[in-house]
Design a protein around this motif. Structure first.
Motif, PDB file in Angstrom:
ATOM      1  N   ASN A 157       0.819  -1.211   0.000  1.00 46.85           N
ATOM      2  CA  ASN A 157       0.000   0.000   0.000  1.00 46.85           C
ATOM      3  C   ASN A 157       0.852   1.260   0.000  1.00 46.85           C
ATOM      4  O   ASN A 157       2.031   1.209   0.344  1.00 46.85           O
ATOM      5  CB  ASN A 157      -0.893   0.028   1.245  1.00 46.85           C
ATOM      6  N   GLY A 158       0.209   2.369  -0.323  1.00 50.85           N
ATOM      7  CA  GLY A 158       0.892   3.661  -0.331  1.00 50.85           C
ATOM      8  C   GLY A 158       1.534   3.951   1.021  1.00 50.85           C
ATOM      9  O   GLY A 158       2.592   4.585   1.097  1.00 50.85           O
ATOM     10  N   ASP A 159       0.912   3.479   2.123  1.00 45.96           N
ATOM     11  CA  ASP A 159       1.460   3.757   3.456  1.00 45.96           C
ATOM     12  C   ASP A 159       2.578   2.777   3.838  1.00 45.96           C
ATOM     13  O   ASP A 159       3.079   2.784   4.962  1.00 45.96           O
ATOM     14  CB  ASP A 159       0.357   3.719   4.517  1.00 45.96           C
ATOM     15  N   GLY A 160       2.929   1.896   2.909  1.00 45.57           N
ATOM     16  CA  GLY A 160       4.050   0.990   3.164  1.00 45.57           C
ATOM     17  C   GLY A 160       3.651  -0.344   3.766  1.00 45.57           C
ATOM     18  O   GLY A 160       4.494  -1.175   4.041  1.00 45.57           O
ATOM     19  N   GLY A 161       2.368  -0.561   3.973  1.00 40.39           N
ATOM     20  CA  GLY A 161       1.909  -1.831   4.554  1.00 40.39           C
ATOM     21  C   GLY A 161       1.731  -2.885   3.467  1.00 40.39           C
ATOM     22  O   GLY A 161       1.229  -2.596   2.382  1.00 40.39           O
ATOM     23  N   GLU A 162       2.175  -4.113   3.786  1.00 44.84           N
ATOM     24  CA  GLU A 162       2.005  -5.210   2.832  1.00 44.84           C
ATOM     25  C   GLU A 162       0.745  -5.961   3.215  1.00 44.84           C
ATOM     26  O   GLU A 162       0.534  -6.254   4.394  1.00 44.84           O
ATOM     27  CB  GLU A 162       3.231  -6.132   2.968  1.00 44.84           C
ATOM     28  N   ARG A 163      -0.094  -6.305   2.216  1.00 44.80           N
ATOM     29  CA  ARG A 163      -1.342  -7.025   2.542  1.00 44.80           C
ATOM     30  C   ARG A 163      -1.618  -8.089   1.516  1.00 44.80           C
ATOM     31  O   ARG A 163      -1.333  -7.920   0.316  1.00 44.80           O
ATOM     32  CB  ARG A 163      -2.533  -6.050   2.530  1.00 44.80           C
ATOM     33  N   LEU A 164      -2.220  -9.177   1.998  1.00 44.66           N
ATOM     34  CA  LEU A 164      -2.658 -10.218   1.085  1.00 44.66           C
ATOM     35  C   LEU A 164      -4.164 -10.053   0.914  1.00 44.66           C
ATOM     36  O   LEU A 164      -4.918 -10.180   1.889  1.00 44.66           O
ATOM     37  CB  LEU A 164      -2.345 -11.597   1.665  1.00 44.66           C
ATOM     38  N   LEU A 165      -4.600  -9.734  -0.292  1.00 46.78           N
ATOM     39  CA  LEU A 165      -6.030  -9.501  -0.525  1.00 46.78           C
ATOM     40  C   LEU A 165      -6.609 -10.663  -1.321  1.00 46.78           C
ATOM     41  O   LEU A 165      -6.106 -11.004  -2.396  1.00 46.78           O
ATOM     42  CB  LEU A 165      -6.231  -8.194  -1.308  1.00 46.78           C
ATOM     43  N   LYS A 166      -7.683 -11.259  -0.763  1.00 48.56           N
ATOM     44  CA  LYS A 166      -8.356 -12.323  -1.503  1.00 48.56           C
ATOM     45  C   LYS A 166      -9.204 -11.691  -2.586  1.00 48.56           C
ATOM     46  O   LYS A 166      -9.589 -10.523  -2.483  1.00 48.56           O
ATOM     47  CB  LYS A 166      -9.254 -13.104  -0.551  1.00 48.56           C
ATOM     48  N   ARG A 167      -9.549 -12.496  -3.589  1.00 55.87           N
ATOM     49  CA  ARG A 167     -10.330 -11.941  -4.697  1.00 55.87           C
ATOM     50  C   ARG A 167     -11.602 -11.228  -4.199  1.00 55.87           C
ATOM     51  O   ARG A 167     -11.967 -10.165  -4.671  1.00 55.87           O
ATOM     52  CB  ARG A 167     -10.711 -13.046  -5.680  1.00 55.87           C
ATOM     53  N   GLU A 168     -12.269 -11.815  -3.175  1.00 57.19           N
ATOM     54  CA  GLU A 168     -13.514 -11.230  -2.660  1.00 57.19           C
ATOM     55  C   GLU A 168     -13.296  -9.840  -2.062  1.00 57.19           C
ATOM     56  O   GLU A 168     -14.244  -9.066  -1.922  1.00 57.19           O
ATOM     57  CB  GLU A 168     -14.137 -12.108  -1.560  1.00 57.19           C
ATOM     58  N   GLU A 169     -12.059  -9.551  -1.688  1.00 56.78           N
ATOM     59  CA  GLU A 169     -11.798  -8.250  -1.047  1.00 56.78           C
ATOM     60  C   GLU A 169     -11.427  -7.175  -2.069  1.00 56.78           C
ATOM     61  O   GLU A 169     -11.260  -6.013  -1.717  1.00 56.78           O
ATOM     62  CB  GLU A 169     -10.625  -8.389  -0.063  1.00 56.78           C
ATOM     63  N   LEU A 170     -11.270  -7.580  -3.320  1.00 55.17           N
ATOM     64  CA  LEU A 170     -10.840  -6.632  -4.348  1.00 55.17           C
ATOM     65  C   LEU A 170     -12.042  -6.141  -5.164  1.00 55.17           C
ATOM     66  O   LEU A 170     -12.992  -6.894  -5.390  1.00 55.17           O
ATOM     67  CB  LEU A 170      -9.821  -7.309  -5.275  1.00 55.17           C
ATOM     68  N   HIS A 171     -11.985  -4.896  -5.587  1.00 53.64           N
ATOM     69  CA  HIS A 171     -13.070  -4.311  -6.384  1.00 53.64           C
ATOM     70  C   HIS A 171     -12.561  -4.129  -7.803  1.00 53.64           C
ATOM     71  O   HIS A 171     -11.703  -3.283  -8.048  1.00 53.64           O
ATOM     72  CB  HIS A 171     -13.485  -2.968  -5.795  1.00 53.64           C
ATOM     73  N   TYR A 172     -13.081  -4.965  -8.695  1.00 54.72           N
ATOM     74  CA  TYR A 172     -12.588  -4.916 -10.063  1.00 54.72           C
ATOM     75  C   TYR A 172     -13.769  -4.909 -11.037  1.00 54.72           C
ATOM     76  O   TYR A 172     -14.893  -5.270 -10.679  1.00 54.72           O
ATOM     77  CB  TYR A 172     -11.678  -6.124 -10.345  1.00 54.72           C
ATOM     78  N   GLY A 173     -13.502  -4.464 -12.241  1.00 53.89           N
ATOM     79  CA  GLY A 173     -14.541  -4.427 -13.269  1.00 53.89           C
ATOM     80  C   GLY A 173     -13.862  -4.306 -14.616  1.00 53.89           C
ATOM     81  O   GLY A 173     -12.690  -4.675 -14.758  1.00 53.89           O
ATOM     82  N   TYR A 174     -14.592  -3.739 -15.568  1.00 51.44           N
ATOM     83  CA  TYR A 174     -14.060  -3.616 -16.921  1.00 51.44           C
ATOM     84  C   TYR A 174     -12.819  -2.717 -16.918  1.00 51.44           C
ATOM     85  O   TYR A 174     -12.916  -1.523 -16.644  1.00 51.44           O
ATOM     86  CB  TYR A 174     -15.155  -3.063 -17.846  1.00 51.44           C
ATOM     87  N   ARG A 175     -11.682  -3.329 -17.139  1.00 52.69           N
ATOM     88  CA  ARG A 175     -10.387  -2.648 -17.268  1.00 52.69           C
ATOM     89  C   ARG A 175      -9.985  -1.828 -16.029  1.00 52.69           C
ATOM     90  O   ARG A 175      -9.349  -0.785 -16.160  1.00 52.69           O
ATOM     91  CB  ARG A 175     -10.376  -1.723 -18.494  1.00 52.69           C
ATOM     92  N   HIS A 176     -10.372  -2.300 -14.851  1.00 59.21           N
ATOM     93  CA  HIS A 176      -9.831  -1.628 -13.675  1.00 59.21           C
ATOM     94  C   HIS A 176      -9.881  -2.512 -12.436  1.00 59.21           C
ATOM     95  O   HIS A 176     -10.648  -3.464 -12.364  1.00 59.21           O
ATOM     96  CB  HIS A 176     -10.550  -0.298 -13.408  1.00 59.21           C
ATOM     97  N   CYS A 177      -9.027  -2.175 -11.489  1.00 54.79           N
ATOM     98  CA  CYS A 177      -9.065  -2.783 -10.158  1.00 54.79           C
ATOM     99  C   CYS A 177      -8.809  -1.633  -9.187  1.00 54.79           C
ATOM    100  O   CYS A 177      -7.729  -1.020  -9.221  1.00 54.79           O
ATOM    101  CB  CYS A 177      -7.992  -3.855 -10.024  1.00 54.79           C
ATOM    102  N   ARG A 178      -9.811  -1.327  -8.395  1.00 53.61           N
ATOM    103  CA  ARG A 178      -9.763  -0.113  -7.568  1.00 53.61           C
ATOM    104  C   ARG A 178      -8.529  -0.073  -6.650  1.00 53.61           C
ATOM    105  O   ARG A 178      -7.842   0.928  -6.566  1.00 53.61           O
ATOM    106  CB  ARG A 178     -11.044  -0.019  -6.726  1.00 53.61           C
TER     107      ARG A 178
END
Ligand SMILES: Cc1cc2nc3c(=O)[nH]c(=O)nc-3n(C[C@H](O)[C@H](O)[C@H](O)COP(=O)(O)OP(=O)(O)OC[C@H]3O[C@@H](n4cnc5c(N)ncnc54)[C@H](O)[C@@H]3O)c2cc1C
Length: 306
Positions: A157-178
């Motif tokens: 992350n921008g704040d320097g934290g490392e995270r493991l994100l499961k697919r359910e936690e990610l917001h994605y759609g046509y040509r983007h991943c928030r």
């Protein structure tokens, strides 16, 4: 500004100033980045991003530059490219899973899947990007999408934290991943949907390659310039209006695929933007369709230019 960092970075980490970016993109257009780095570890990546943040310097994570238009002139940015071998490993896990570094080229990933008899990733083969870029863009082709095969993504992350994100936690759609608008993807675990004989996988790859050769230009480009409008394809709209071949300087709407802008040799960022505007204006005037750029800009914002 980042000069003082050199002593604190590993000797394998690349840090340069005034780096030409055109050759780091498939379109081959654009100026220099004020700073450019290829970190050789997470620690160095963190150090670089923190130092840049402290100096008020924006950070841009560059993959293969295959969905990118770089503007002309020096760009006040730190470009970080995950090109060191530590970001380019593919590890085969049990149950059809693959752990892949963000710097791995999609072509290399598909090669590994082929060798292991893992099927269902073939749609990625002809997309000339890296895993990181494909996650950020939720790249897709031949009816498949990156996030259909993603299990999890490790991000910084921008704040320097490392995270493991499961697919359910990610917001994605046509040509983007928030989440990846700001964060850096470090690696992903992908699930190949099935298993098959190498020969069968090769046949699918071959079919997809043939399709690309027949429908896409061979000249340098950044892939599709515009997102497809609801219920139609941008290429078809541009083609219907007779805009193929339209040219601004050395930037030209491909005669093979209307949604590709090709570089005839010496195109500049300004020329490509000029052509994007011309096509967009014409499409709006003639058919009231508002085309949105798919290609990302480095060195300016589309909102300010269109
Ligand atoms: C001939 C051609 C054909 C193409 N065909 C297709 C296609 O069929 N389907 C399709 O979807 N696209 C296609 N593309 C576009 C492009 O290849 C894809 O969008 C690809 O996923 C971009 O990956 P990249 O590594 O080149 O990313 P870049 O162009 O380098 O970057 C794209 C975005 O991803 C971000 N990014 C890169 N790495 C990371 C990271 N590690 N962490 C966070 N963000 C990151 C960048 O900051 C940028 O915002 C095509 C392009 C070309 C030139």
């Amino acid at each position: 500004m980042l000069e003082a960092l050199r002593d604190r970075l590993s000797s394998e980490t690349v840090l340069r100033s005034d780096e030409p970016l055109a050759r780091r993109t498939t379109l081959g257009v654009g100026g220099r980045a004020r700073w450019y780095a290829e970190p050789s570890s997470v620690d160095d990546l963190l150090l670089l991003s923190r130092e840049a943040a402290g100096a008020g310097l924006p950070v841009f994570y560059l993959g293969r530059g295959s969905n990118l238009l770089v503007m002309d002139g020096p760009i006040e940015v730190l470009v970080i490219r995950l090109n060191h071998p530590c970001w380019r490993r593919v590890e085969v896990l049990p149950d059809g899973l693959l752990r892949t570094g963000a710097g791995v080229r999609l072509r290399e990933l598909c090669g590994e899947a082929l060798r292991r008899g893992l099927a269902g990733l073939e749609f990625l083969e002809g997309i000339p990007g890296t895993v990181g870029g494909a996650l950020r863009m939720n790249a897709g082709a031949m009816g498949g999408w990156m996030f259909e095969v993603v299990e999890s993504v490790r991000v910084l992350n921008g704040d320097g934290g490392e995270r493991l994100l499961k697919r359910e936690e990610l917001h994605y759609g046509y040509r983007h991943c928030r989440e990846l608008r700001e964060a850096c993807a470090l690696e992903a675990v992908l699930r190949a949907p099935g298993r098959a004989e190498a020969q069968n996988i090769r046949e699918v790859l071959h079919r997809y390659q043939e399709h690309r050769h027949a429908t896409q230009p061979k000249e340098p480009s950044a892939g599709c310039i515009f997102k497809n409008p609801e219920g139609d394809s941008a290429g078809r709209v541009i083609d219907r209006l007779g805009l193929k071949g339209t040219r601004v300087g050395d930037a030209e709407v491909s005669s093979v695929h209307g949604n590709f802008i090709i570089n005839r040799g010496g195109a500049t960022g300004t020329e490509v933007v000029g052509l994007v505007r011309r096509v967009r204006d014409e499409v709006w005037k003639q058919s009231r369709v508002e085309l949105e750029p798919e290609v990302l800009l480095l060195g300016a914002n589309w909102e300010d230019l269109l």
